[in-house]
Enzyme design. Structure first.
Site, PDB file in Angstrom:
ATOM      1  N   THR A 119       0.781  -1.180   0.182  1.00 25.31           N
ATOM      2  CA  THR A 119       0.156   0.034   0.011  1.00 25.31           C
ATOM      3  C   THR A 119       0.857   1.389  -0.132  1.00 25.31           C
ATOM      4  OG1 THR A 119      -1.548  -1.152   1.330  1.00 25.31           O
ATOM      5  CG2 THR A 119      -1.888   1.046   1.168  1.00 25.31           C
ATOM      6  N   TRP A 120       1.961   0.964   0.533  1.00 22.91           N
ATOM      7  CA  TRP A 120       2.742   2.407   1.182  1.00 22.91           C
ATOM      8  C   TRP A 120       3.442   2.513  -0.350  1.00 22.91           C
ATOM      9  CZ3 TRP A 120       2.883   6.734   2.378  1.00 22.91           C
ATOM     10  CH2 TRP A 120       3.826   7.362   2.646  1.00 22.91           C
ATOM     11  N   ARG A 150       7.087  -8.873  -8.025  1.00 21.76           N
ATOM     12  CA  ARG A 150       7.906 -10.094  -8.010  1.00 21.76           C
ATOM     13  C   ARG A 150       7.509 -10.967  -8.957  1.00 21.76           C
ATOM     14  NH1 ARG A 150      11.316 -10.047  -3.634  1.00 21.76           N
ATOM     15  NH2 ARG A 150      11.690 -12.118  -3.828  1.00 21.76           N
ATOM     16  N   LYS A 186       9.514   1.155   8.147  1.00 24.65           N
ATOM     17  CA  LYS A 186       9.662   1.809   9.542  1.00 24.65           C
ATOM     18  C   LYS A 186       9.481   0.537  10.338  1.00 24.65           C
ATOM     19  CE  LYS A 186       6.864   5.882   8.629  1.00 24.65           C
ATOM     20  NZ  LYS A 186       5.800   6.652   9.107  1.00 24.65           N
ATOM     21  N   ALA A 212      -1.232   6.102   4.432  1.00 24.28           N
ATOM     22  CA  ALA A 212      -1.405   5.898   3.084  1.00 24.28           C
ATOM     23  C   ALA A 212      -2.630   6.134   2.677  1.00 24.28           C
ATOM     24  CB  ALA A 212      -1.018   4.516   2.677  1.00 24.28           C
ATOM     25  N   LYS A 254       7.609   4.466  17.392  1.00 24.48           N
ATOM     26  CA  LYS A 254       6.384   4.774  17.567  1.00 24.48           C
ATOM     27  C   LYS A 254       5.287   3.738  17.360  1.00 24.48           C
ATOM     28  CE  LYS A 254       4.993   5.192  13.062  1.00 24.48           C
ATOM     29  NZ  LYS A 254       4.610   4.132  12.290  1.00 24.48           N
ATOM     30  N   ARG A 296      -2.343   0.085  11.178  1.00 19.01           N
ATOM     31  CA  ARG A 296      -2.373  -1.228  11.401  1.00 19.01           C
ATOM     32  C   ARG A 296      -1.848  -1.689  12.664  1.00 19.01           C
ATOM     33  NH1 ARG A 296      -0.162  -0.696   6.027  1.00 19.01           N
ATOM     34  NH2 ARG A 296       1.834  -0.483   6.742  1.00 19.01           N
ATOM     35  N   VAL A 324       1.491  -5.556   6.636  1.00 19.10           N
ATOM     36  CA  VAL A 324       2.369  -6.138   8.057  1.00 19.10           C
ATOM     37  C   VAL A 324       2.015  -5.004   8.885  1.00 19.10           C
ATOM     38  CG1 VAL A 324       4.618  -6.455   8.719  1.00 19.10           C
ATOM     39  CG2 VAL A 324       3.864  -7.377   6.601  1.00 19.10           C
TER      40      VAL A 324
END
EC number: 1.1.1.94
Length: 359
Positions: free
Chosen positions: A11-12, A32, A107, A142, A193, A257, A281
């Site tokens: 998504t990001w 991929r 992150k 996002a 965070k 998430r 994730v």
């Protein structure tokens, strides 16, 4: 026309590609598998986890050929889960040139090494390219960005020149980028965070109110600052967009998430069940384990992290963990074993105000 290669159909990754492509820059998204590339290219709409009215912008294309994706790129942007950074940069490394920026948008901290993503990248690429490494982090949900809502991010690198070069490639009408040369602080702020966001989800799931969540966020920021300072970060960075800014956004939004995982844990669901049924994730789960072990090895008191760890990995009751965290026991707000926060934030003796001359 400038070109950006994005590694990761997350998504990001798709969000960042959309921002850059809308600016009129060429974006090549690497898939991929050939099947995924064909699916994304033909449907022009990636997945169910994106807004219903979303479609690929004109200048964003997909390929299963890594060579095609990277060839001629001004920047290779890795938007993959942190635990997948090393295998992905290993694939990318042989195709890099000295003119390419290498940017991490992940992150998290690597399990086993506790390394930040820029360190993982440094391990795997030629030393000649190390000056081109940068990281992107900030309060960037996002789904809000894909809806056209404004956001601000931070581009960090060891030099201001590299950070500015990266920021120019990414900055768009509703997406501004500040620069920073404290790459340690920017990465740790974005990673740590997520631990606090898990806790905020628990607080919200238990309906403990805004007072409790405010206390958790503030105490969490103190822990982030303590660990960050111990690892070489500038505490001011952790009070900025990549630290406090990201912390507020992630702890306050149902789009997070990590916040979602915290809420679901209060419903009695197992961590394995929650993670298995997520399409993306939650980085805070692995980061909690890494930060917990780091704190133990450095003899740092991090009660928020410790209690979140116990909920995730020792089957501790979320309600009991929340109770423990709200029990201050009359300790000083900045007290903590080896935090050294008194030295960093100690009150300086106030200067005597000069008397005004009545004449």
């Amino acid at each position: 026309m400038s070109k950006v290669c994005i590694i990761g159909t997350t998504t990001w990754g798709i969000t960042l590609g959309t921002i850059i492509a809308h600016k009129g820059r060429e974006v090549m998204l690497w898939a991929r598998t050939e099947d995924e590339a064909v699916l994304l290219s033909t449907q022009r709409r990636p997945a169910d986890f994106l807004p219903e009215n979303y479609h690929f912008p004109e200048f964003m294309n997909v390929t299963a050929s890594l060579e095609e994706a990277i060839a001629g790129a001004d920047m290779v942007l890795l938007a993959v889960p942190s635990q997948r950074m090393r295998p992905n940069i290993r694939l990318v490394a042989p195709l890099l040139t000295k003119s390419m920026l290498i940017c991490s948008a992940a992150k998290g901290l690597e399990i086993g090494t506790a390394k930040r993503m820029s360190q993982v990248i440094t391990d795997e690429i030629s030393p000649d390219f190390a000056k081109n490494i940068c990281v992107l982090s900030g309060p960037n949900l996002a789904m809000e960005i894909l809806k056209g809502l404004p956001a601000v991010t931070v581009l960090a690198a060891d030099t201001e020149k590299t950070a500015k070069k990266a920021a120019k490639l990414i900055t768009a009408a509703n997406f501004s980028a500040y620069t920073n040369t404290d790459i340690i602080g920017v990465e740790l702020g974005g990673s740590l965070k997520n631990i606090i966001a898990l806790g905020a989800g628990i607080v919200d799931g238990l309906n403990l109110g805004n007072n409790a969540k405010s206390a958790l966020i503030t105490r969490g920021l103190t822990e982030i600052s303590a660990l960050g300072a111990a690892l070489g970060a500038n505490p001011l960075t952790l009070s900025g967009l990549a630290g406090l800014g990201d912390l507020i956004a992630t702890c306050s939004s149902n789009l997070s998430r990590n916040h979602f995982v915290g809420v679901e844990l209060t419903k009695g669901r197992s961590l394995n069940d929650i993670m298995y049924n997520m399409s993306n994730v939650a980085e805070g789960v692995s980061t909690t384990a890494v930060a917990y072990e780091m704190a133990r090895s450095m003899d740092l008191e991090m009660p928020v992290t410790e209690n979140i760890y116990n909920v995730l990995y020792n089957n501790a009751d979320p309600k009991e963990a929340a109770r423990i965290l709200m029990d201050a026991q009359a300790t000083h707000e900045l007290a903590g074993r080896k935090w050294n926060l008194f030295k960093m934030f100690r009150k300086r003796k106030a200067r005597k105000t000069p008397e005004l001359n009545p004449d």
